[in-house]
Design an enzyme around this catalytic site. Structure first.
Site, mmCIF file in Angstrom:
data_model
loop_
_atom_site.group_PDB
_atom_site.id
_atom_site.type_symbol
_atom_site.label_atom_id
_atom_site.label_comp_id
_atom_site.label_asym_id
_atom_site.label_seq_id
_atom_site.Cartn_x
_atom_site.Cartn_y
_atom_site.Cartn_z
ATOM 1 N N LYS A 1 -12.748 -8.022 8.426
ATOM 2 C CA LYS A 1 -11.972 -6.930 7.634
ATOM 3 C C LYS A 1 -13.052 -5.702 7.395
ATOM 4 O O LYS A 1 -14.029 -5.635 6.604
ATOM 5 C CB LYS A 1 -11.650 -7.473 6.109
ATOM 6 C CG LYS A 1 -10.317 -6.921 6.022
ATOM 7 C CD LYS A 1 -9.722 -7.559 4.727
ATOM 8 C CE LYS A 1 -8.330 -6.785 4.407
ATOM 9 N NZ LYS A 1 -7.240 -7.227 5.103
ATOM 10 N N GLY B 1 0.883 -1.066 0.148
ATOM 11 C CA GLY B 1 -0.041 0.190 -0.044
ATOM 12 C C GLY B 1 0.946 1.449 -0.199
ATOM 13 O O GLY B 1 0.583 2.411 -0.759
HETATM 14 P P1 ADP Z 1 1.725 -3.776 2.911
HETATM 15 O O1 ADP Z 1 0.899 -2.580 2.705
HETATM 16 O O2 ADP Z 1 2.887 -3.748 2.097
HETATM 17 O O3 ADP Z 1 1.090 -5.069 2.747
HETATM 18 P P2 ADP Z 1 1.426 -3.928 5.750
HETATM 19 O O4 ADP Z 1 1.598 -2.815 6.545
HETATM 20 O O5 ADP Z 1 0.464 -5.020 5.650
HETATM 21 O O6 ADP Z 1 2.235 -3.552 4.403
HETATM 22 O O7 ADP Z 1 2.827 -4.894 6.361
HETATM 23 C C1 ADP Z 1 3.996 -4.446 6.653
HETATM 24 C C2 ADP Z 1 4.286 -3.999 7.880
HETATM 25 O O8 ADP Z 1 4.572 -5.350 8.836
HETATM 26 C C3 ADP Z 1 5.624 -3.353 8.260
HETATM 27 O O9 ADP Z 1 5.495 -1.894 7.823
HETATM 28 C C4 ADP Z 1 5.716 -3.674 10.038
HETATM 29 O O10 ADP Z 1 5.338 -2.340 10.486
HETATM 30 C C5 ADP Z 1 4.853 -4.781 10.154
HETATM 31 N N1 ADP Z 1 5.414 -6.000 10.887
HETATM 32 C C6 ADP Z 1 4.503 -6.694 11.987
HETATM 33 N N2 ADP Z 1 5.357 -7.661 12.215
HETATM 34 C C7 ADP Z 1 6.449 -7.559 11.832
HETATM 35 C C8 ADP Z 1 7.689 -8.398 11.746
HETATM 36 N N3 ADP Z 1 7.828 -9.401 12.574
HETATM 37 N N4 ADP Z 1 8.975 -7.906 10.943
HETATM 38 C C9 ADP Z 1 8.714 -6.866 10.123
HETATM 39 N N5 ADP Z 1 7.614 -6.065 10.144
HETATM 40 C C10 ADP Z 1 6.681 -6.442 10.764
#
Ligand code: ADP
Ligand code: MG
Length: 314
Positions: A129, A12
Site C-alpha cells: 500500500k 472515502g
Molecule cells: P470506498 O472508498 O467506499 O472503499 P472503493 O473505491 O474502494 O470505495 O470501492 C468501490 C469501487 O469499486 C466502486 O466505485 C467501483 O468503481 C469499484 N468496483 C470494482 N469492481 C467492482 C464490481 N465488480 N462491482 C461494483 N463496483 C466495482
C-alpha cells in the site's frame, strides 16, 4: 422493519479529499445515517481514511524536510490516530446537528480505536500500500537506511513508501465501544481500519507501520458487537459481475456460496470491491441471521428496507 443493530462503514467518497470538501461531504453523509437512527436502529459508524492519512503523512514529511534536525518522521500509527480525530470531529458534530434538527437528542462520540495485528501476518513480508508524499531517490535511500522503510519506484513519478495491509485480529477498545453503544450513544469507531498495533511484552501495545483495510476492520467490529447488519456504503449502488463490460450485471441478492464463486472468478477488483465482498461473506458466514449489504451512501435506508443494494446472506 424490526430494530436492528447495524455497523455502517462509510467509504472515502463520503468524506471528500480535503478539509473544506470534508465539511460539505459529511453534512450529506450523515443524513442517511440519521435516517437509520430515526427508524430506531442502533448504529455504530466506521469510516475510511485513505486520502486523509495520505495528507497527514505528507504534511508531516514536509515538516521533517523543513528541518530534519528538529523533526523526525511521524509514525504512521500516529498519522492514523490524527485522521480518526479530525474525521471523527466532523462526523460527530454533523451527525449530532442533523439528529437535533430532527428533534432527536443523542450523544455522538468518536472513539480512538486501536486494532491489533499479527506481526507474523504474511502481509508484512509483502508491503503493497503506497502512502504519503513522493520522495526523491536521496530521501528514499535515507529513509530506508535510517528508519527501515520499504520504498518503491512509482511509475516514473518518484519514490513512495509502501506499507503492509494486514488483517485485523482484535479491537482493543471494543468494551468501551460496546458500553457506549449499549447505553444508547452513537459511536464512531475503527476509523481508517483502526490504528494498527502489535501486542508486545506484558500489556504493552506498539504502533505498527501498516494500514488495515476499513472493510475488514468494520466487519470485525460488526462481529464483536454482535450486529445484525453490516452496511458498507460506497460509490456504487450494487456490486456487479462483468463490471464495466457490455454484459455487466448488478447483483441484488447473493448467498455466501454464490459470492465466493464470483470472488474465485475474479469478478471484484482488488483494493476496491473485493475487500467489501470478502468482508460481507465473512460477516454473513459468522452467525445465522447476519446480513451484509453493499450500497450507495444515499441509499442506506432503502438498502436496509430491502429495496436496493447487494445483499449477502448465509
Ligand atoms: P470506498 O472508498 O467506499 O472503499 P472503493 O473505491 O474502494 O470505495 O470501492 C468501490 C469501487 O469499486 C466502486 O466505485 C467501483 O468503481 C469499484 N468496483 C470494482 N469492481 C467492482 C464490481 N465488480 N462491482 C461494483 N463496483 C466495482
Ligand atoms: Mg476502499
Amino acid at each position: 422493519m424490526d430494530k436492528k443493530k447495524v455497523v455502517v462503514a462509510l467509504g472515502g467518497n463520503a468524506l471528500g479529499k480535503n478539509l473544506p470538501e470534508q465539511m460539505k461531504a459529511v453534512t450529506e453523509a450523515v443524513k442517511p445515517i440519521a435516517d437509520l437512527i430515526e427508524e430506531g436502529h442502533e448504529v455504530v459508524i466506521s469510516h475510511g481514511n485513505g486520502p486523509q492519512v495520505g495528507m497527514i503523512s505528507e504534511a508531516m514529511m514536509l515538516l521533517t524536510r523543513s528541518n530534519p534536525e528538529k523533526y523526525v518522521p511521524c509514525p504512521l500509527s500516529v498519522c492514523t490516530a490524527m485522521s480518526q480525530g479530525y474525521i471523527g470531529y466532523d462526523l460527530q458534530n454533523m451527525l449530532r446537528e442533523e439528529l437535533a434538527n430532527r428533534g432527536i437528542t443523542m450523544d455522538v462520540a468518536s472513539c480512538l480505536t486501536q486494532v491489533e495485528v499479527d506481526p507474523n501476518d504474511p502481509a508484512f513480508d509483502n508491503p503493497t500500500k503506497p502512502i504519503g508524499a513522493f520522495l526523491t531517490k536521496e530521501e528514499a535511500d535515507s529513509l530506508v537506511e535510517s528508519r527501515g522503510y520499504t520504498v518503491v519506484e512509482d511509475a516514473g513519478r518518484g519514490y513512495r513508501r509502501v506499507v503492509a495491509s494486514p488483517k485485523p485480529k482484535a479491537i482493543v477498545e471494543i468494551n468501551t465501544i460496546k458500553a457506549l453503544s449499549d447505553t444508547g450513544h452513537v459511536v464512531i469507531a475503527a476509523g481508517g481500519g483502526g490504528i494498527p498495533v502489535f501486542h508486545t511484552e506484558k500489556n504493552h501495545l506498539k504502533g505498527a507501520a501498516a494500514v488495515i483495510d476499513k472493510d475488514f476492520a468494520s466487519e470485525l467490529l460488526a462481529e464483536l458487537l454482535d450486529a445484525d447488519y453490516l452496511i458498507i456504503l460506497t460509490a456504487v449502488e450494487k456490486a456487479a459481475i462483468n463490471f464495466g463490460k457490455p454484459d455487466q450485471k448488478w447483483l441484488d441478492d447473493l448467498s455466501v456460496d454464490e459470492a465466493k464463486k464470483y470472488i474465485d472468478e475474479g469478478q471484484f477488483a482488488k483494493g476496491s470491491m473485493l475487500p467489501k465482498v470478502e468482508a460481507a461473506v465473512k460477516f454473513a458466514s459468522s452467525k445465522p441471521g447476519r446480513v451484509a449489504l453493499i450500497t450507495l451512501l444515499e441509499k442506506a435506508k432503502d438498502g436496509i428496507n430491502g429495496k436496493t443494494g447487494t445483499r449477502i446472506h448465509a
